[in-house]
Motif scaffolding. Structure first.
Motif, PDB file in Angstrom:
ATOM      1  N   PHE A   1      41.492 -47.378  13.329  1.00 29.86           N
ATOM      2  CA  PHE A   1      40.734 -47.971  12.227  1.00 29.86           C
ATOM      3  C   PHE A   1      39.448 -47.225  11.942  1.00 29.86           C
ATOM      4  CE2 PHE A   1      43.361 -51.554  13.559  1.00 29.86           C
ATOM      5  CZ  PHE A   1      43.897 -51.898  12.332  1.00 29.86           C
ATOM      6  N   GLY A   2      39.053 -46.303  12.782  1.00 32.10           N
ATOM      7  CA  GLY A   2      37.823 -45.554  12.594  1.00 32.10           C
ATOM      8  C   GLY A   2      38.106 -44.093  12.328  1.00 32.10           C
ATOM      9  N   VAL A   3      37.042 -43.342  12.134  1.00 29.43           N
ATOM     10  CA  VAL A   3      37.131 -41.918  11.817  1.00 29.43           C
ATOM     11  C   VAL A   3      36.162 -41.153  12.705  1.00 29.43           C
ATOM     12  CG1 VAL A   3      36.807 -40.190  10.010  1.00 29.43           C
ATOM     13  CG2 VAL A   3      37.707 -42.425   9.420  1.00 29.43           C
ATOM     14  N   LEU A   4      36.636 -40.058  13.282  1.00 26.59           N
ATOM     15  CA  LEU A   4      35.794 -39.119  14.019  1.00 26.59           C
ATOM     16  C   LEU A   4      35.546 -37.934  13.097  1.00 26.59           C
ATOM     17  CD1 LEU A   4      34.521 -37.939  16.643  1.00 26.59           C
ATOM     18  CD2 LEU A   4      36.772 -37.003  17.139  1.00 26.59           C
ATOM     19  N   VAL A   5      34.291 -37.569  12.902  1.00 31.69           N
ATOM     20  CA  VAL A   5      33.933 -36.447  12.026  1.00 31.69           C
ATOM     21  C   VAL A   5      33.469 -35.301  12.901  1.00 31.69           C
ATOM     22  CG1 VAL A   5      32.464 -35.688  10.131  1.00 31.69           C
ATOM     23  CG2 VAL A   5      33.320 -38.026  10.164  1.00 31.69           C
TER      24      VAL A   5
ATOM     25  N   GLN B   1      32.317 -29.162  17.086  1.00 36.87           N
ATOM     26  CA  GLN B   1      31.243 -30.077  17.457  1.00 36.87           C
ATOM     27  C   GLN B   1      31.537 -31.464  16.884  1.00 36.87           C
ATOM     28  OE1 GLN B   1      27.384 -28.867  16.111  1.00 36.87           O
ATOM     29  NE2 GLN B   1      26.431 -30.762  16.792  1.00 36.87           N
ATOM     30  N   ALA B   2      31.594 -32.465  17.761  1.00 35.85           N
ATOM     31  CA  ALA B   2      31.823 -33.842  17.329  1.00 35.85           C
ATOM     32  C   ALA B   2      30.511 -34.406  16.794  1.00 35.85           C
ATOM     33  CB  ALA B   2      32.344 -34.667  18.481  1.00 35.85           C
ATOM     34  N   LEU B   3      30.468 -34.801  15.533  1.00 36.76           N
ATOM     35  CA  LEU B   3      29.239 -35.278  14.927  1.00 36.76           C
ATOM     36  C   LEU B   3      29.038 -36.767  15.141  1.00 36.76           C
ATOM     37  CD1 LEU B   3      29.350 -33.296  11.560  1.00 36.76           C
ATOM     38  CD2 LEU B   3      28.164 -32.702  13.677  1.00 36.76           C
TER      39      LEU B   3
ATOM     40  N   ARG C   1      21.370 -32.623  21.917  1.00 39.51           N
ATOM     41  CA  ARG C   1      22.563 -32.609  22.757  1.00 39.51           C
ATOM     42  C   ARG C   1      23.790 -32.377  21.878  1.00 39.51           C
ATOM     43  NH1 ARG C   1      24.812 -38.138  24.945  1.00 39.51           N
ATOM     44  NH2 ARG C   1      24.935 -38.291  22.703  1.00 39.51           N
ATOM     45  N   LYS C   2      24.407 -31.240  22.012  1.00 45.53           N
ATOM     46  CA  LYS C   2      25.598 -30.909  21.245  1.00 45.53           C
ATOM     47  C   LYS C   2      26.829 -31.158  22.113  1.00 45.53           C
ATOM     48  CE  LYS C   2      23.044 -28.825  18.059  1.00 45.53           C
ATOM     49  NZ  LYS C   2      22.334 -29.683  17.199  1.00 45.53           N
ATOM     50  N   ILE C   3      27.793 -31.897  21.580  1.00 46.45           N
ATOM     51  CA  ILE C   3      29.032 -32.192  22.285  1.00 46.45           C
ATOM     52  C   ILE C   3      30.175 -31.529  21.517  1.00 46.45           C
ATOM     53  CG2 ILE C   3      30.583 -34.008  23.113  1.00 46.45           C
ATOM     54  CD1 ILE C   3      27.860 -34.084  24.461  1.00 46.45           C
ATOM     55  N   TYR C   4      30.950 -30.717  22.225  1.00 44.85           N
ATOM     56  CA  TYR C   4      32.079 -30.018  21.628  1.00 44.85           C
ATOM     57  C   TYR C   4      33.376 -30.589  22.165  1.00 44.85           C
ATOM     58  CZ  TYR C   4      28.552 -26.770  20.066  1.00 44.85           C
ATOM     59  OH  TYR C   4      27.455 -26.226  19.463  1.00 44.85           O
ATOM     60  N   MET C   5      34.402 -30.632  21.297  1.00 42.66           N
ATOM     61  CA  MET C   5      35.701 -31.170  21.677  1.00 42.66           C
ATOM     62  C   MET C   5      36.796 -30.192  21.299  1.00 42.66           C
ATOM     63  SD  MET C   5      35.516 -35.041  20.274  1.00 42.66           S
ATOM     64  CE  MET C   5      35.995 -36.140  21.568  1.00 42.66           C
ATOM     65  N   SER C   6      37.776 -30.101  22.164  1.00 39.51           N
ATOM     66  CA  SER C   6      39.003 -29.384  21.833  1.00 39.51           C
ATOM     67  C   SER C   6      39.885 -30.329  21.021  1.00 39.51           C
ATOM     68  CB  SER C   6      39.718 -28.985  23.123  1.00 39.51           C
ATOM     69  OG  SER C   6      41.029 -28.565  22.843  1.00 39.51           O
ATOM     70  N   TYR C   7      40.834 -29.798  20.286  1.00 39.48           N
ATOM     71  CA  TYR C   7      41.718 -30.671  19.527  1.00 39.48           C
ATOM     72  C   TYR C   7      42.562 -31.535  20.456  1.00 39.48           C
ATOM     73  CZ  TYR C   7      45.774 -27.664  20.409  1.00 39.48           C
ATOM     74  OH  TYR C   7      46.793 -26.969  20.997  1.00 39.48           O
ATOM     75  N   LYS C   8      42.728 -31.093  21.702  1.00 42.13           N
ATOM     76  CA  LYS C   8      43.500 -31.871  22.672  1.00 42.13           C
ATOM     77  C   LYS C   8      42.732 -33.106  23.148  1.00 42.13           C
ATOM     78  CE  LYS C   8      45.639 -27.662  24.320  1.00 42.13           C
ATOM     79  NZ  LYS C   8      45.655 -26.670  25.385  1.00 42.13           N
ATOM     80  N   ASP C   9      41.403 -33.080  23.054  1.00 45.76           N
ATOM     81  CA  ASP C   9      40.571 -34.184  23.524  1.00 45.76           C
ATOM     82  C   ASP C   9      40.333 -35.261  22.465  1.00 45.76           C
ATOM     83  OD1 ASP C   9      40.296 -32.824  25.907  1.00 45.76           O
ATOM     84  OD2 ASP C   9      38.451 -31.815  25.262  1.00 45.76           O
TER      85      ASP C   9
END
Length: 126
Positions: free
Chosen positions: A95-99, A120-122, A79-87
């Motif tokens: 305090f966390g990091v999204l890679v 793609q949000a990892l 399952r691949k999830i993609y995000m726009s920079y707006k999302d």
């Protein structure tokens, strides 16, 4: 695959190990660099030559480094999830990091927002 690498980091840090030695891959090296920039890791070194190249990750002691208290994989092999920079939203109130894996390389959520690039949000780590 990056999922095994990130799980190894989380488990080794939770067990109180001073360092982790794992087989090399370019994606793992870049992800380790992102985590080192955000102070989850102390030092990342690539040792050896192909085909026996390894990545050695040194952890900070629990008093000075950021503790990894949680990890959530967003994209999985099935399952691949993609995000726009707006999302892209802050993880755990900043305090966390999204890679993310973007056309600009593997970067964190703040940098992706700054560059106005999605992908793609990892995983999220906090």
């Amino acid at each position: 695959m990056y999922i095994d690498f990130v799980n190894k980091i989380k488990n080794a840090k939770a067990a109180g190990k001073p360092f982790l030695k794992t087989p090399y891959s370019k994606m793992d090296e870049v992800i380790a660099g992102v985590l080192a920039r955000h102070k989850f890791l102390n030092k990342v070194e690539v040792k050896g030559r192909l085909p026996k190249r390894t990545i050695e990750v040194a952890f900070k002691d629990n008093s000075s480094g950021r503790r990894i208290s949680g990890l959530k994989f967003i994209s999985l092999p099935s399952r691949k999830i993609y995000m726009s920079y707006k999302d892209i939203k802050p993880v755990k109130g900043g305090f966390g990091v999204l890679v993310l894996s973007t056309p600009a390389g593997i970067i964190d959520g703040q940098e992706a927002k700054k560059k106005k690039v999605g992908g793609q949000a990892l995983f999220k780590i906090w």
